[in-house]
Design a protein around this motif. Structure first.
Motif, PDB file in Angstrom:
ATOM      1  N   VAL A   1      38.163  45.335  53.198  1.00 24.60           N
ATOM      2  CA  VAL A   1      38.053  46.223  52.038  1.00 24.60           C
ATOM      3  C   VAL A   1      39.450  46.722  51.706  1.00 24.60           C
ATOM      4  O   VAL A   1      40.242  47.037  52.604  1.00 24.60           O
ATOM      5  CB  VAL A   1      37.111  47.411  52.348  1.00 24.60           C
ATOM      6  CG1 VAL A   1      37.159  48.437  51.233  1.00 24.60           C
ATOM      7  CG2 VAL A   1      35.693  46.917  52.529  1.00 24.60           C
ATOM      8  N   VAL A   2      39.766  46.798  50.424  1.00 30.53           N
ATOM      9  CA  VAL A   2      41.085  47.280  49.994  1.00 30.53           C
ATOM     10  C   VAL A   2      41.149  48.784  50.219  1.00 30.53           C
ATOM     11  O   VAL A   2      40.287  49.530  49.743  1.00 30.53           O
ATOM     12  CB  VAL A   2      41.321  46.938  48.512  1.00 30.53           C
ATOM     13  CG1 VAL A   2      42.607  47.567  48.018  1.00 30.53           C
ATOM     14  CG2 VAL A   2      41.349  45.431  48.321  1.00 30.53           C
TER      15      VAL A   2
ATOM     16  N   GLU B   1      44.967  41.411  36.825  1.00 27.92           N
ATOM     17  CA  GLU B   1      44.911  42.749  37.405  1.00 27.92           C
ATOM     18  C   GLU B   1      44.914  42.673  38.930  1.00 27.92           C
ATOM     19  O   GLU B   1      44.342  41.760  39.529  1.00 27.92           O
ATOM     20  CB  GLU B   1      43.624  43.457  36.948  1.00 27.92           C
ATOM     21  CG  GLU B   1      43.647  43.925  35.495  1.00 27.92           C
ATOM     22  CD  GLU B   1      44.539  45.129  35.334  1.00 27.92           C
ATOM     23  OE1 GLU B   1      45.231  45.211  34.305  1.00 27.92           O
ATOM     24  OE2 GLU B   1      44.563  45.994  36.228  1.00 27.92           O
ATOM     25  N   PRO B   2      45.522  43.663  39.581  1.00 27.71           N
ATOM     26  CA  PRO B   2      45.431  43.711  41.040  1.00 27.71           C
ATOM     27  C   PRO B   2      43.998  44.014  41.472  1.00 27.71           C
ATOM     28  O   PRO B   2      43.171  44.447  40.663  1.00 27.71           O
ATOM     29  CB  PRO B   2      46.370  44.868  41.419  1.00 27.71           C
ATOM     30  CG  PRO B   2      47.182  45.156  40.217  1.00 27.71           C
ATOM     31  CD  PRO B   2      46.378  44.734  39.038  1.00 27.71           C
ATOM     32  N   ILE B   3      43.741  43.829  42.736  1.00 28.20           N
ATOM     33  CA  ILE B   3      42.404  44.096  43.274  1.00 28.20           C
ATOM     34  C   ILE B   3      42.249  45.613  43.407  1.00 28.20           C
ATOM     35  O   ILE B   3      43.103  46.278  44.000  1.00 28.20           O
ATOM     36  CB  ILE B   3      42.219  43.440  44.657  1.00 28.20           C
ATOM     37  CG1 ILE B   3      42.547  41.945  44.563  1.00 28.20           C
ATOM     38  CG2 ILE B   3      40.805  43.630  45.155  1.00 28.20           C
ATOM     39  CD1 ILE B   3      42.536  41.240  45.903  1.00 28.20           C
ATOM     40  N   PRO B   4      41.183  46.190  42.887  1.00 32.80           N
ATOM     41  CA  PRO B   4      41.063  47.651  42.919  1.00 32.80           C
ATOM     42  C   PRO B   4      40.716  48.164  44.312  1.00 32.80           C
ATOM     43  O   PRO B   4      40.255  47.412  45.188  1.00 32.80           O
ATOM     44  CB  PRO B   4      39.918  47.919  41.928  1.00 32.80           C
ATOM     45  CG  PRO B   4      39.120  46.668  41.907  1.00 32.80           C
ATOM     46  CD  PRO B   4      40.070  45.552  42.162  1.00 32.80           C
ATOM     47  N   GLU B   5      40.904  49.450  44.479  1.00 26.25           N
ATOM     48  CA  GLU B   5      40.565  50.109  45.733  1.00 26.25           C
ATOM     49  C   GLU B   5      39.069  49.981  45.995  1.00 26.25           C
ATOM     50  O   GLU B   5      38.269  49.947  45.052  1.00 26.25           O
ATOM     51  CB  GLU B   5      40.948  51.591  45.639  1.00 26.25           C
ATOM     52  CG  GLU B   5      40.744  52.367  46.925  1.00 26.25           C
ATOM     53  CD  GLU B   5      41.179  53.818  46.802  1.00 26.25           C
ATOM     54  OE1 GLU B   5      41.667  54.181  45.710  1.00 26.25           O
ATOM     55  OE2 GLU B   5      41.043  54.548  47.774  1.00 26.25           O
ATOM     56  N   ALA B   6      38.717  49.899  47.265  1.00 25.54           N
ATOM     57  CA  ALA B   6      37.329  49.829  47.743  1.00 25.54           C
ATOM     58  C   ALA B   6      36.672  48.478  47.473  1.00 25.54           C
ATOM     59  O   ALA B   6      35.492  48.310  47.781  1.00 25.54           O
ATOM     60  CB  ALA B   6      36.460  50.940  47.150  1.00 25.54           C
ATOM     61  N   ALA B   7      37.405  47.534  46.911  1.00 24.77           N
ATOM     62  CA  ALA B   7      36.812  46.220  46.659  1.00 24.77           C
ATOM     63  C   ALA B   7      36.673  45.462  47.976  1.00 24.77           C
ATOM     64  O   ALA B   7      37.560  45.520  48.833  1.00 24.77           O
ATOM     65  CB  ALA B   7      37.681  45.429  45.687  1.00 24.77           C
ATOM     66  N   LYS B   8      35.574  44.756  48.115  1.00 32.17           N
ATOM     67  CA  LYS B   8      35.361  43.951  49.318  1.00 32.17           C
ATOM     68  C   LYS B   8      35.969  42.575  49.083  1.00 32.17           C
ATOM     69  O   LYS B   8      35.741  41.954  48.045  1.00 32.17           O
ATOM     70  CB  LYS B   8      33.869  43.810  49.598  1.00 32.17           C
ATOM     71  CG  LYS B   8      33.558  43.201  50.959  1.00 32.17           C
ATOM     72  CD  LYS B   8      32.078  43.236  51.232  1.00 32.17           C
ATOM     73  CE  LYS B   8      31.763  42.579  52.567  1.00 32.17           C
ATOM     74  NZ  LYS B   8      30.320  42.480  52.817  1.00 32.17           N
TER      75      LYS B   8
END
Lengths: 274, 610
Positions: free
Chosen positions: A215-216, A234-241
């Motif tokens: 998870v990020v 776009e970068p991978i957002p926070e809390a993304a699995k």
């Protein structure tokens, strides 16, 4: 004269079964008893409002003891408490999400963890939109969708069943009448299923043994190419699995939806499910 | 004095004189030798001339001198003292002297003879016993400079302590190189490693510009040298050559992660007249530092990887009384050795908000170790009334010297917070409190923490061992296919056997094998007849037994056999018939039947193949 009363066989068997069951429960409980002191202290700290200390205790528990869904849940609650009290640090929502993802991986029916996770993703999306960032939708590729329909073991069992169907088709084909008809249907069908299910099992096994969920835990994780250049998008957002692969020094290979690339290793927390 | 007495005295005096002279000679025996390190050099190359002057029981030689032709530049001699002891019978002789080394550089081509060096021994100038002939070729042709490097190898006894420490068994380069030395190569994360950078040079080389520092990708760095590059030189040894080593930089580095971490290479530029003032570059060695994590055993809760050193904490909190919404000032001072952490874990409480701190630091070098003081000044906003315990700031850290964990902590004490709005001008007050965002309500519906661990059994693995899978998938169909193939093979074999059993060609041969010279003639005739009929059947497919002998030949010709063969067959069969049914027939024919039959059968079977 001494009278000895023997218990009945049924009563004796029941007592033995009860003892065994108790032993099983106790043994599983004992596995935690030795190392659950940090958990207990974390609960006390959280109840007293000392969320920083609670986070330390639950993290220490995660480092030392085997994984437990309730400990992961409480760790997520501790991080959320820090956020709710205005002391949240960058990545706290991601760390909380990682904790709840661990809970769900160990107990898929945990409604509390599922609810909290949904709230986190909503909050992350809201913050991103407030900051003018675009919504990032990651769609898994077809191979992942198919492979993750069920477990590796189930794919293997299905492949075995297809092989047996093929075998029966080969045998029945030699007979006449209805058996032959059945054989003529089962043979090509079994072969086709085997050709499909066997690669799916192999792919499922490959994924299970070479990747690990993560998870990020940063505001965002920037995807880079092999040569270090930033990927467009776009970068991978926070809390993304994400699905993590190999590690190379301080960078980690991840896959998010259909995109894959390298991110800084400290922006992703690997889920511990032991 | 009588004449004999006079003679005795003179003789004794002469003996005494001789004895003392010999003693004096023995006492003042000097051995002066010299040698050159090369006899062939190139223009610009340097070589050495070494002289050893040893004296037994006399004054130590002094004032060495070498007069070289003007085509050589010569350096100031390097003089070292020597002492040698020799055992001779029951006596021991001590020799004392000096070793002198001149470094010369050739500037012109040609053949040169250098006068032997001289030394002053007891007031007399003594020349060394050696011949010094040097051939100087073009620049770069000084191959023979490799001759006997041992001659110029400095004795380790002559080196200083620092020189001996910097000595190397092998020189990476004959003229100049850069070397990185680490005080340790196995550390824990965050532990200081001191790197020293030395420039080793064999000749008069001048550094050009600043050196390019190594990458040090996984390290924090702090300089230890106040004026990098301006260090004193020390004579040392690399291989068998004397070098001058100069410290050009020194720094403290702290690894930020575990693993085998590379320092990187330093690059240095230098020049010299011997290189025609062209700039030369040298890269240093690349050290690997093995970094491991501190032990898990005894690791305190809240320890952050990299907090390694020896720290102390102290704090000041002002004021101790405030109102809700006020801020108080908390100053935390972190001192110690090691890389001081850049942030502290704060004792966050509900209703207490810690704002971003001001940081100040002063770092110093204490006995080669980085030390310092870092001050964090926080404004802490009080959000609830009552006696608010700010808690304690704790910093668990690992002390690599003691190999144990310590906990530096300081208790911040209690703030008495009264209810009511904050007064203007309160310490740290930045105006009205920020409007509470609705963020904290988003998670209000999340269930509270679970007070205890429920019974939980981890699920069994979801894998499927490949060996089992391949066995269950491949074996059943393979067994069926293999079995079927085996079954069909067995049936085909039986059918083949059956066909072979009724094959007329096989039967013809089998019948011929049954011919027996000892059997009765009519029996053999019968067998011959049967064999021929089988052969005809095999060759033509015709059942000749059903035909009359008179028409047999024609039918055979119609069937494709040659007329001569057909006639032979008919003749043979006629002879067989007569032998079978006419016991008075010619016995000579019976003897020839087997051979004729074999030949005919062979011809028929050959005709069949054709």
């Amino acid at each position: 004269m001494t009278v000895v009363v023997l218990p009945s066989l049924r009563a004796g068997a029941t007592a033995v079964a009860a003892l065994l069951a108790t032993g099983l429960v106790l043994s599983s409980a004992m596995a935690w008893a030795d190392g659950d002191e940090p958990f207990k202290q974390g609960v006390v700290a959280l109840q007293a409002g000392h969320f920083e200390e609670a986070i330390d205790q639950f993290e220490a528990f995660a480092d030392r003891a085997p994984s437990h869904p309730d400990a992961s849940y409480n760790r997520g609650v501790a991080y959320l408490t820090r956020v709710r009290n205005g002391a949240g640090r960058p990545g706290d929502l991601g760390r909380a999400a990682a904790a709840f993802e661990e809970t769900l991986a160990m107990d898929g029916d945990d409604a509390g963890a599922a609810h909290a996770l949904a709230l986190i993703h909503g909050e992350v999306a809201r913050r991103r939109s407030r900051g003018g960032r675009q919504l990032v939708i990651a769609r898994p590729t077809l191979d992942r969708v198919v492979v993750q329909l069920t477990s590796e073991r189930n794919w293997g069992v299905a492949a075995v069943l297809a092989a047996w169907m093929l075998t029966f088709g080969l045998v029945l084909r030699r007979y006449s009448g209805g058996y032959q008809v059945a054989g003529r249907i089962m043979l090509p069908l079994g072969l086709l299923l085997l050709l499909v299910l066997l690669p799916v099992y192999l792919w499922s096994r490959q994924l299970r043994t070479t990747t690990r969920p993560g998870v990020v835990v940063a505001r965002e994780a920037i995807l880079n190419e092999d040569d270090g250049k930033r990927q467009p998008g776009e970068p991978i957002p926070e809390a993304a699995k994400v699905e993590t692969g190999q590690r190379d020094g301080r960078r980690l290979h991840v896959r998010y939806g259909a995109r894959e690339g390298w991110v800084a290793a400290d922006t992703v927390r690997l889920l511990h499910i032991r | 004095m009588t004449a004999s007495q006079h003679k005795f005295c003179v003789g004794g005096l002469m003996a005494l004189l001789l004895l003392s002279s010999s003693q004096a000679l023995a006492q003042s025996t000097a051995l002066v030798s010299c040698r050159a390190s090369a006899t062939k050099v190139g223009v610009g190359d340097t070589f050495t001339i070494k002289m050893d002057a040893m004296v037994q029981n006399g004054p130590v030689p002094n004032s060495p001198s070498l007069l070289a032709p003007s085509t050589f530049s010569i350096s100031h001699p390097r003089v070292s003292s020597r002492t040698m002891a020799q055992m001779g019978g029951s006596s021991m002789y001590i020799q004392r002297g000096i070793g002198v080394t001149w470094r010369l550089r050739a500037t012109h081509e040609g053949k040169f003879s250098i006068p032997a060096p001289t030394v002053n021994i007891a007031g007399k100038t003594v020349a060394a016993t050696c011949e010094l002939r040097i051939r100087v070729g073009a620049a770069g042709s000084g191959q023979s400079n490799d001759s006997d490097d041992d001659d110029e190898r400095p004795d380790d006894d002559d080196l200083s302590t620092r020189g001996r420490r910097l000595a190397l068994d092998e020189a990476p380069d004959r003229y100049a190189f850069v070397r990185i030395v680490a005080d340790k190569t196995e550390v824990v994360v965050g532990e200081q490693v001191t790197l020293s950078f030395y420039f080793y040079r064999f000749g008069r080389y001048h550094q050009v510009g600043l050196p390019r520092e190594p990458s040090l990708t996984d390290f924090l760095r702090f300089p230890l040298e106040r004026a990098p590059g301006v260090g004193s030189s020390v004579t040392t040894r690399a291989g068998n050559r004397p070098f001058e080593a100069r410290l050009i930089d020194k720094m403290a580095v702290f690894p930020v992660r575990s693993g085998a971490l590379k320092i990187g290479k330093m690059k240095l530029n230098f020049t010299s007249r011997s290189f025609q003032n062209n700039i030369q570059s040298r890269l240093s060695n690349d050290l690997t530092i093995t970094v491991r994590k501190p032990p898990k055993e005894g690791r305190p809760v809240g320890y952050r990887m990299g907090d390694t050193g020896r720290y102390e904490l102290s704090a000041t909190v002002t004021p101790r009384r405030a109102r809700v919404g006020d801020s108080v000032m908390v100053e935390v001072r972190l001192s110690g050795t090691g890389a001081l952490p850049g942030s502290l874990k704060l004792p966050e409480r509900v209703g207490v908000e810690w704002l971003t701190p001001e940081k100040h630091e002063s770092m110093s070098v204490d006995n080669g170790k980085i030390a310092g003081l870092r001050t964090f000044r926080y404004a802490v906003r009080m959000g609830r009334a009552g006696d608010v315990d700010l808690g304690a700031v704790a910093l668990p850290h690992y002390d690599p010297a003691a190999r144990k964990y310590h906990l530096a902590s300081v208790d911040l004490g209690i703030i008495q917070v009264a209810s009511g709005a904050a007064k203007p001008g309160a310490v740290g007050d930045a105006g009205a409190p920020e409007a509470a965002s609705d963020d904290d309500d988003v998670f209000a519906s999340v269930a509270a923490a679970r007070p205890q661990l429920r019974a939980y059994q981890a699920a069994a693995g979801s894998g499927f061992a490949p060996l089992w899978l391949w066995s269950l998938v491949l074996l059943p169909p393979l067994l069926v296919i293999g079995g079927h193939a085996a079954w069909r093979g067995a049936g085909g074999l039986a059918a083949l056997r059956r066909r072979r059993a009724v094959d007329p060609a096989v039967m013809a041969r089998r019948t011929l094998r049954q011919l027996n010279g000892k059997a009765a003639a009519e029996d053999n005739a019968a067998r011959v007849e049967r064999a021929v009929h089988y052969a005809v059947d095999a060759a033509t497919g015709m059942k000749s037994r059903a035909l009359m002998l008179g028409e047999l030949a024609d039918k055979l010709v119609e069937a494709g056999l040659s007329p001569s063969l057909a006639e032979e067959i008919s003749a043979l069969l006629r002879d067989c018939e007569s032998l079978r049914f006419n016991v008075d027939a010619d016995g000579g024919k019976a003897n020839g039947l087997p051979a004729r039959a074999r030949a005919l059968v062979k011809a028929l079977l050959k005709a069949k193949k054709g």
